[in-house]
Design a protein around this motif. Structure first.
Motif, PDB file in Angstrom:
ATOM      1  N   ALA A  65      -0.459  -1.888  -6.264  1.00  6.73           N
ATOM      2  CA  ALA A  65       0.111  -1.368  -7.343  1.00  6.73           C
ATOM      3  C   ALA A  65       0.702  -0.135  -6.745  1.00  6.73           C
ATOM      4  CB  ALA A  65      -0.801  -1.071  -8.279  1.00  6.73           C
ATOM      5  N   SER A  66       0.172   0.649  -5.708  1.00  9.87           N
ATOM      6  CA  SER A  66       0.769   1.720  -5.069  1.00  9.87           C
ATOM      7  C   SER A  66       0.898   1.757  -3.493  1.00  9.87           C
ATOM      8  CB  SER A  66      -0.110   3.034  -5.413  1.00  9.87           C
ATOM      9  OG  SER A  66      -0.391   3.094  -6.707  1.00  9.87           O
ATOM     10  N   ALA A  67       1.817   2.228  -2.902  1.00 14.94           N
ATOM     11  CA  ALA A  67       1.897   1.956  -1.366  1.00 14.94           C
ATOM     12  C   ALA A  67       2.876   3.225  -0.843  1.00 14.94           C
ATOM     13  CB  ALA A  67       2.723   0.867  -1.143  1.00 14.94           C
ATOM     14  N   SER A  68       2.618   3.277   0.381  1.00 12.99           N
ATOM     15  CA  SER A  68       3.307   4.431   1.195  1.00 12.99           C
ATOM     16  C   SER A  68       3.829   3.562   2.317  1.00 12.99           C
ATOM     17  CB  SER A  68       2.453   5.628   1.573  1.00 12.99           C
ATOM     18  OG  SER A  68       1.337   5.350   2.242  1.00 12.99           O
ATOM     19  N   ALA A  69       5.195   4.041   2.683  1.00  8.65           N
ATOM     20  CA  ALA A  69       5.466   3.527   3.998  1.00  8.65           C
ATOM     21  C   ALA A  69       5.708   4.817   5.015  1.00  8.65           C
ATOM     22  CB  ALA A  69       7.140   2.833   3.834  1.00  8.65           C
TER      23      ALA A  69
END
Length: 291
Positions: A65-69
């Motif tokens: 549901a949440s992510a960082s690249a």
């Protein structure tokens, strides 16, 4: 290192793995987060999602549901805003500087609440991705203006390793694990004077189909048009390979150079520049193109 709460961030040590009940992990299948970054025309995100370089973190290995690249100095946040994603410790967090890119204003508010005075809110300039926009004849004309006594050299293996050890231009090669990776996903040209690099244009990062352009000029050699010459040469080399030379402008000078080379500015967008010390003076060279 530990960050103390502001507003809703709570007191959360950055080495917390569960962070209030949410486990944050590196995604072994980065494309699981692809939907969260949908429509984001940012090649560094593409690099991460393709598994070429950088990493993707999320709150679940499947359908997060949440992510960082995360790639180099850049951290892109998408999906449901979550403080654990913002504060999660990665190998990249040992740096003194990073650029936090919120997916929307809610991510921005959470970044501000978590870091307070350690972040400076500013803008960058997104550039349109138009593969057929470049005037090759005009670009060749720019490269013909190379001053006497200077040469243009494509980055080979010895130069690659040399640049990684040269502070002002290490970003031309720093994101690549080795020269083999650079050969596959990178490309760069360096202006040399008496055997020393004075300016250059190279790939900050690479993805399947192109690169993200990084241009720097040694401080004592700026404002002489060297960046235009190197940028034109790099674009021409990319076109010969069938690659797209993507550009993202750190400031108005960088945007002006992009337009000179044939690009068109799309829009401004908000980023947060984070420093370990909380001081934001003298950081121009970290995140932009020193011309």
């Amino acid at each position: 290192m530990q960050f103390t709460e502001k507003f809703d961030c709570g007191i959360l040590p950055i080495d917390s793995f569960h962070g209030g009940g949410s486990m944050i992990i590196e995604l072994k299948e980065p494309k699981e987060a692809e939907a969260l970054f949908g429509g984001w025309q940012e090649t560094m995100i593409w690099s991460c999602l393709q598994g070429v370089m950088g990493k993707v973190y999320g709150d679940s290995p499947k359908n997060p549901a949440s992510a960082s690249a995360v790639l180099g100095d850049f951290h892109f946040f998408a999906g449901k805003p979550k403080k654990e994603i913002i504060l999660y410790e990665t190998e990249y967090f040992g740096k003194d500087f990073r650029i936090l890119v919120p997916g929307d204003e809610h991510w921005g508010e959470m970044i501000e609440s978590c870091f307070g005075d350690q972040v400076k809110k500013t803008v960058r300039y997104a550039v349109k991705k138009e593969p057929d926009v470049f005037d090759r004849e005009r670009l060749h004309g720019m490269t013909d203006k190379l001053p006497e006594g200077y040469t243009l050299k494509m980055i080979d293996e010895p130069l690659f390793w040399r640049l990684r050890e040269t502070d002002w231009c290490r970003d031309w090669a720093a994101q690549y694990a080795d020269y083999a990776a650079f050969q596959k996903y990178g490309l760069g040209v360096v202006m040399m004077k008496e055997g020393e690099p004075v300016s250059g244009a190279s790939s900050y990062s690479g993805y399947s189909g192109g690169i993200e352009v990084e241009i720097d000029t040694r401080e004592d050699c700026r404002r002489r048009g060297f960046a235009s010459i190197c940028g034109a040469k790099l674009i021409l080399e990319c076109l010969e390979r069938g690659w797209y030379p993507s550009w993202d402008a750190h400031n108005r000078r960088s945007a002006a150079l992009a337009e000179k080379l044939g690009y068109h500015i799309d829009h401004e967008y908000t980023v947060y520049e984070w420093t370990a010390s909380g001081s934001h003076s003298g950081i121009e060279g970290y995140a932009g193109k020193d011309l």
